[in-house]
Every structure is written in structure tokens, then in C-alpha cells.
Design an enzyme around this catalytic site. Structure first.
Site, PDB file in Angstrom:
ATOM      1  N   TYR A  11       0.835  -1.194   0.000  1.00  0.00           N
ATOM      2  CA  TYR A  11       0.000   0.000   0.000  1.00  0.00           C
ATOM      3  C   TYR A  11       0.869   1.242   0.000  1.00  0.00           C
ATOM      4  O   TYR A  11       2.081   1.187   0.234  1.00  0.00           O
ATOM      5  CB  TYR A  11      -0.941   0.009   1.210  1.00  0.00           C
ATOM      6  CG  TYR A  11      -0.260   0.339   2.520  1.00  0.00           C
ATOM      7  CD1 TYR A  11      -0.371   1.616   3.081  1.00  0.00           C
ATOM      8  CD2 TYR A  11       0.505  -0.604   3.200  1.00  0.00           C
ATOM      9  CE1 TYR A  11       0.258   1.937   4.284  1.00  0.00           C
ATOM     10  CE2 TYR A  11       1.132  -0.300   4.391  1.00  0.00           C
ATOM     11  CZ  TYR A  11       1.006   0.967   4.935  1.00  0.00           C
ATOM     12  OH  TYR A  11       1.638   1.283   6.114  1.00  0.00           O
TER      13      TYR A  11
ATOM     14  N   LEU B 177      11.244   1.481   7.079  1.00  0.00           N
ATOM     15  CA  LEU B 177      10.606   1.919   5.845  1.00  0.00           C
ATOM     16  C   LEU B 177      11.358   3.139   5.326  1.00  0.00           C
ATOM     17  O   LEU B 177      11.626   4.073   6.077  1.00  0.00           O
ATOM     18  CB  LEU B 177       9.140   2.286   6.098  1.00  0.00           C
ATOM     19  CG  LEU B 177       8.363   2.742   4.859  1.00  0.00           C
ATOM     20  CD1 LEU B 177       8.187   1.597   3.878  1.00  0.00           C
ATOM     21  CD2 LEU B 177       7.014   3.322   5.252  1.00  0.00           C
TER      22      LEU B 177
ATOM     23  N   HIS C 134      -0.943 -21.222   0.330  1.00  0.00           N
ATOM     24  CA  HIS C 134       0.236 -20.404   0.570  1.00  0.00           C
ATOM     25  C   HIS C 134       1.003 -20.117  -0.714  1.00  0.00           C
ATOM     26  O   HIS C 134       1.572 -19.038  -0.887  1.00  0.00           O
ATOM     27  CB  HIS C 134       1.171 -21.092   1.581  1.00  0.00           C
ATOM     28  CG  HIS C 134       0.713 -20.985   3.001  1.00  0.00           C
ATOM     29  ND1 HIS C 134      -0.436 -21.572   3.463  1.00  0.00           N
ATOM     30  CD2 HIS C 134       1.258 -20.336   4.068  1.00  0.00           C
ATOM     31  CE1 HIS C 134      -0.595 -21.315   4.752  1.00  0.00           C
ATOM     32  NE2 HIS C 134       0.424 -20.555   5.145  1.00  0.00           N
TER      33      HIS C 134
END
Length: 291
Positions: free
Chosen positions: A35, A205, A105
Site C-alpha cells: 500500500y 521503511l 500459501h
């Protein structure tokens, strides 16, 4: 393997075809997605190119093949603002998941990503930026790929909730006493006229505002040192601040029980706030607050 047709949702039963969202969605079932949150000022994106670049880096890191190029998604995001006739301060949320497929998975073959984006109003946190905020320290329980802006945010959520329950704005995360970043922002320490922050490794990040701050410091000849500082260093700091797309550049005046310097935002933090406003083309006058 097919799923039986009747699904329970919100304690009611319905046919799976009646659901308003795909229940076999890898973002929901595995956190298998990425996102971006992009700041908007007066109906205009800030640092749009940097955010789009990071979206593509995150997608590549988790092997999602995006169905558009950078120019196409940029055009679509601009069109989203136009269609909403948005002229205020706000933010965009953009999410891409690997898609919908029977739960397994292993990546499904030839799956189409699920993509959505929306914009909403979000006023600037002028009081926090003017007076500074309080934070707590919190052990960093996250995974080793924090540079990917993925949907796997439960450790961040729990740290942020702990901060709120302690009357604080943010949680400063640390691994064995070494500060990494905050639960939803990057963290910085100012000491002797130099800005210190954790290196842009897999453990944090790589914030778009963080990259802008590095640019601002170079323009102002302020040393920007990518060197991690410790929890113990905080008590000796001249200034502490955080940054993110929604928090901009926010001074930290207290960490746990420790007051930072004189308990007021510092000079370098103020200079960086001004540089941010100039770069973001923000022309409004700040509302002054008292502590």
C-alpha cells in the site's frame, strides 16, 4: 477444490456470490499485498513520484506483477482527484493485493491483482507540529523486511495502540536498545547541529518524507548522518523529531519520562518544517498554540 456456497459473515449466512467483497482474497487471508499513503495539499499530491516509485519497489520485492506502468498509475491517481473535485488537505490510500484465488500459501498462477484507491480529507496536525508531541519507547517486534510497505502491520498497530493508551502520539521502536523508527513514522535525533537517523536498511521503511528531509538538510548544509542512535542517546539529544506523510515533520518533546532538552521544539526541527512547507507549496498561516 471448490468452496461450498453458503458463507457466514457478520454472524449471518448468505451465498458466497452475494458478498460485497471477495472472501478468498489474499490481502485478507495472508496480508499478501502492499500500500501507499500520499499526502494531499489543497487538492494536489505531495511527493507523488516518490510514492509511486516505492509502490513499484514494494511490488517487485514480494513478486506482484502490477498491471500498469508508473505513468499509467500516476495518471489514474490524478484523475481520481479530478473526479472527486478535491481541493482540500487530505490523503490518498492506495492498496494492491496479489488478488483473489482459492486459499493456498503458494502463489496462484495467472492471478490478477486487486487494486483500489480512495481519497479523504485530513487536516494538518498543526498543534502537534507547533508544540511537539509525547512518545513512548517500545520493543520492535516487526519482521526483517520493513522496507517493503506491506499490509503486515499488526506489530505496528499494537505499538501505536500502546502509545495511545499511555497518552502519547507515537511509539519509538527499538531492537535491543537501538532505535529503528516509530510505529508509523521515521525517527530522528539532533545532536551538536547534526541530524541522526537509522540507515535505510531492510529494518526501516524508506520514508518519502525522510528522503525529502535528507534533501533539505543538504540544501541547508546540515549534516544528515545515517547512523542509528540508542535509547540511551535520547536523554542527551538536543532535539528529537519524527516524519511521515500525515505527520509531516513533528517535534518530539518527551520520550517516556524523559524531557527532550528544554521541552520545546528545537531550531533545526523548525528549519526543516519551514523547508517542508516551502517544498510542499503550503501557503497557509500556522495557528499558534501554547503548551
Amino acid at each position: 477444490m471448490s468452496v461450498y456456497p453458503i458463507i457466514m459473515t457478520q454472524s449471518k449466512f448468505t451465498h458466497k456470490d452475494n458478498l460485497k467483497y471477495p472472501f478468498e482474497e489474499r490481502g485478507l487471508q495472508f496480508g499478501d499485498g502492499i500500500y501507499e499513503v500520499i499526502r494531499i495539499y489543497h487538492g494536489t499530491y505531495y511527493l507523488l513520484e516518490a510514492h509511486v516509485d516505492r509502490l513499484f519497489r514494494s511490488a517487485e520485492a514480494i513478486k506482484i506483477q502490477l498491471p500498469f506502468n508508473k505513468e499509467e498509475v500516476t495518471s489514474q491517481l490524478l484523475e481520481l482527484l479530478e473526479k472527486n473535485k478535491m481541493k482540500t488537505d487530505g490523503k490518498l490510500y492506495l492498496q494492491v493485493t496479489r488478488g483473489s484465488a482459492p486459499r493456498d500459501h503458494v502463489f496462484p498462477a495467472e492471478i490478477m491483482p486487486n487494486i483500489y484507491a480512495y481519497v479523504q480529507d485530513q487536516p494538518r496536525n498543526l498543534e502537534g507540529m507547533e508544540n511537539g508531541v509525547k512518545t513512548i519507547t517500545h520493543r520492535d517486534h516487526r519482521w526483517d523486511y520493513c522496507y517493503i510497505k506491506s499490509l503486515n502491520l499488526l506489530p505496528n498497530v499494537l505499538a501505536k495502540q500502546t502509545a495511545k493508551e499511555n497518552g502519547c502520539y507515537e511509539a519509538i521502536l527499538h531492537k535491543d536498545g537501538t532505535v529503528t523508527e516509530c510505529s508509523s513514522s521515521n525517527a530522528y535525533m539532533v545532536k551538536d547541529g547534526k541530524v541522526y537517523t537509522h540507515p535505510a536498511t531492510n529494518n526501516i521503511l524508506h520514508g518519502c518524507v525522510r528522503m525529502a528531509i535528507e534533501r533539505f538538510t543538504k540544501e541547508m548544509n546540515i549534516p544528515f548522518i545515517e547512523e542509528a542512535f540508542s535509547i540511551e542517546d535520547i536523554s542527551l539529544a538536543d532535539e528529537i523529531f519524527l516524519s511521515s506523510s500525515t505527520s509531516e515533520i513533528t517535534p518530539i518533546v518527551k520520550v517516556d519520562h524523559i524531557q527532550i532538552a528544554n521541552g520545546k521544539p528545537g531550531q533545526i526541527t523548525r528549519q526543516l518544517q519551514t523547508a517542508y512547507e516551502v517544498d510542499a507549496n503550503i501557503h497557509e498561516t500556522k495557528t499558534k498554540h501554547t503548551v
